[in-house]
Write a protein that holds these residues in place. Structure first.
Motif, PDB file in Angstrom:
ATOM      1  N   GLN B  33       0.835  -1.193   0.000  1.00  0.00           N
ATOM      2  CA  GLN B  33       0.000   0.000   0.000  1.00  0.00           C
ATOM      3  C   GLN B  33       0.873   1.247   0.000  1.00  0.00           C
ATOM      4  OE1 GLN B  33      -3.134  -0.204   3.041  1.00  0.00           O
ATOM      5  NE2 GLN B  33      -2.720  -2.399   3.275  1.00  0.00           N
ATOM      6  N   TYR B  35       0.681   5.410   1.118  1.00  0.00           N
ATOM      7  CA  TYR B  35      -0.022   6.414   1.920  1.00  0.00           C
ATOM      8  C   TYR B  35       0.643   7.769   1.726  1.00  0.00           C
ATOM      9  CZ  TYR B  35      -2.320   2.680   4.590  1.00  0.00           C
ATOM     10  OH  TYR B  35      -3.078   1.593   4.980  1.00  0.00           O
ATOM     11  N   GLN B  37       1.099  11.663   3.669  1.00  0.00           N
ATOM     12  CA  GLN B  37       0.961  12.407   4.924  1.00  0.00           C
ATOM     13  C   GLN B  37       1.312  13.857   4.685  1.00  0.00           C
ATOM     14  OE1 GLN B  37       3.741  11.580   8.137  1.00  0.00           O
ATOM     15  NE2 GLN B  37       2.147  11.940   9.666  1.00  0.00           N
ATOM     16  N   GLY B  40       2.374  17.289   9.590  1.00  0.00           N
ATOM     17  CA  GLY B  40       1.724  17.342  10.894  1.00  0.00           C
ATOM     18  C   GLY B  40       0.364  16.685  10.974  1.00  0.00           C
ATOM     19  N   ARG B  41       0.002  15.904   9.972  1.00  0.00           N
ATOM     20  CA  ARG B  41      -1.323  15.279   9.958  1.00  0.00           C
ATOM     21  C   ARG B  41      -1.196  13.760   9.948  1.00  0.00           C
ATOM     22  NH1 ARG B  41      -4.937  18.945  11.265  1.00  0.00           N
ATOM     23  NH2 ARG B  41      -6.508  17.563  10.386  1.00  0.00           N
ATOM     24  N   GLY B  42      -2.335  13.094  10.002  1.00  0.00           N
ATOM     25  CA  GLY B  42      -2.348  11.643   9.886  1.00  0.00           C
ATOM     26  C   GLY B  42      -2.136  11.194   8.451  1.00  0.00           C
ATOM     27  N   LEU B  43      -1.929   9.901   8.276  1.00  0.00           N
ATOM     28  CA  LEU B  43      -1.713   9.352   6.939  1.00  0.00           C
ATOM     29  C   LEU B  43      -3.039   9.107   6.236  1.00  0.00           C
ATOM     30  CD1 LEU B  43       0.957   8.635   8.549  1.00  0.00           C
ATOM     31  CD2 LEU B  43       1.225   6.773   6.905  1.00  0.00           C
ATOM     32  N   HIS B  45      -4.681   6.884   3.017  1.00  0.00           N
ATOM     33  CA  HIS B  45      -4.448   5.777   2.095  1.00  0.00           C
ATOM     34  C   HIS B  45      -4.626   6.248   0.647  1.00  0.00           C
ATOM     35  CE1 HIS B  45      -5.604   2.061  -0.104  1.00  0.00           C
ATOM     36  NE2 HIS B  45      -4.666   1.535   0.651  1.00  0.00           N
ATOM     37  N   LEU B  48      -3.807   0.448  -2.985  1.00  0.00           N
ATOM     38  CA  LEU B  48      -3.368  -0.882  -2.573  1.00  0.00           C
ATOM     39  C   LEU B  48      -3.190  -1.724  -3.825  1.00  0.00           C
ATOM     40  CD1 LEU B  48      -4.860  -3.096   0.261  1.00  0.00           C
ATOM     41  CD2 LEU B  48      -4.602  -4.013  -2.040  1.00  0.00           C
ATOM     42  N   PHE B  88       4.537   7.156   1.976  1.00  0.00           N
ATOM     43  CA  PHE B  88       5.008   5.947   2.640  1.00  0.00           C
ATOM     44  C   PHE B  88       4.477   4.713   1.926  1.00  0.00           C
ATOM     45  CE2 PHE B  88       6.622   7.804   6.563  1.00  0.00           C
ATOM     46  CZ  PHE B  88       5.982   9.032   6.597  1.00  0.00           C
ATOM     47  N   PHE B 102       5.513  -0.119   7.887  1.00  0.00           N
ATOM     48  CA  PHE B 102       5.688   1.105   7.110  1.00  0.00           C
ATOM     49  C   PHE B 102       7.162   1.409   6.901  1.00  0.00           C
ATOM     50  CE2 PHE B 102       1.477   3.033   6.737  1.00  0.00           C
ATOM     51  CZ  PHE B 102       0.755   2.257   7.629  1.00  0.00           C
ATOM     52  N   GLY B 103       7.468   1.980   5.740  1.00  0.00           N
ATOM     53  CA  GLY B 103       8.796   2.494   5.487  1.00  0.00           C
ATOM     54  C   GLY B 103       8.964   3.865   6.120  1.00  0.00           C
ATOM     55  N   LYS B 104      10.115   4.483   5.897  1.00  0.00           N
ATOM     56  CA  LYS B 104      10.423   5.775   6.504  1.00  0.00           C
ATOM     57  C   LYS B 104       9.954   6.943   5.656  1.00  0.00           C
ATOM     58  CE  LYS B 104      14.330   3.947   9.071  1.00  0.00           C
ATOM     59  NZ  LYS B 104      15.775   4.022   9.355  1.00  0.00           N
TER      60      LYS B 104
END
Lengths: 112, 112
Positions: B33, B35, B37, B40-43, B45, B48, B88, B102-104
């Motif tokens: 998958q 994603y 971001q 300063g926020r959430g991820l 999607h 996939l 990500f 998750f990757g970096k």
């Protein structure tokens, strides 16, 4: 639309305090997750839960505990906050473990 | 835990250009998958792709998956300033458990 909410966007606590981070999802998802995100380290899984009252340790559970008494709510607890727990905390939920995860907006926690 | 590794770590382009990000992983997967971001926020999607798929499109996004090389790429065509974000990849891990890894991330900056 799935909505995942977190109790605070910003939080400042003192070393040694007990800290509760709350996460609520409104889509009846079985799976819920807590991550912390730090610069250069990406997202690291702290704990996850695949059912009410069930929990599994992630990669970095030390210093944290969780509670899932109701399906929609997953709480992250820092029993005695330390400065190295200053971070962005992200909650997520999903219908199936490997499916799309829906994230909350994050809580930026500062421990002084 | 095994992680997806995104490449490059950072990417700066002009509006209208295409952006390509790569992800490599280490173990066999069921799906991969991507994603996004915003700061300063959430991820959120994006897409996939299953292990038996080679390519998938969603609007200006094109994802490819090469399971023989254990790698994926995300192409954003005709980039806009609003695409500025971190991206990500996340993989499941057949052998490890029931959580995504998750990757970096790749930080994309699109200037107008």
């Amino acid at each position: 639309d799935v909505k995942v909410t977190q109790s605070s966007r910003y939080l400042v606590k003192r070393t040694g305090e007990k800290v509760f981070l709350e996460c609520v999802q409104d889509m009846d998802h079985e799976n819920m997750f807590w991550y912390r995100q730090d610069p250069g380290l990406g997202l690291r899984l702290i704990y996850f839960s695949y059912d009410v009252k069930m929990k599994e340790k992630g990669d970095i559970p030390e210093g944290y505990s969780v509670s899932r008494e109701k399906k929609e709510r997953f709480s992250l607890i820092l029993e005695s906050a330390s400065t190295n727990q200053t971070s962005m905390y992200l909650c997520a939920s999903s219908l199936q473990p490997y499916n799309e995860q829906f994230f909350g907006p994050g809580t930026r926690l500062t421990v002084l | 835990s095994q992680q997806g590794e995104e490449d490059p770590q950072a990417l700066s382009i002009q509006e209208g250009e295409n952006a390509t990000m790569n992800c490599s992983y280490k173990t066999s997967i069921n799906n991969l998958q991507w994603y996004r971001q915003n700061s300063g926020r959430g991820l959120v999607h994006l897409i996939l792709i299953r292990s038996n798929e080679r390519e998938k499109h969603s609007g200006r996004l094109r994802v490819t998956l090469d399971t023989s090389k254990k790698s994926s790429s995300l192409l954003i065509t005709a980039s806009r300033a609003a695409d500025t974000a971190s991206y990500f990849c996340a993989t499941d891990d057949n052998q490890a458990g029931t959580a995504l890894i998750f990757g970096k991330g790749t930080t994309l900056s699109v200037s107008s």
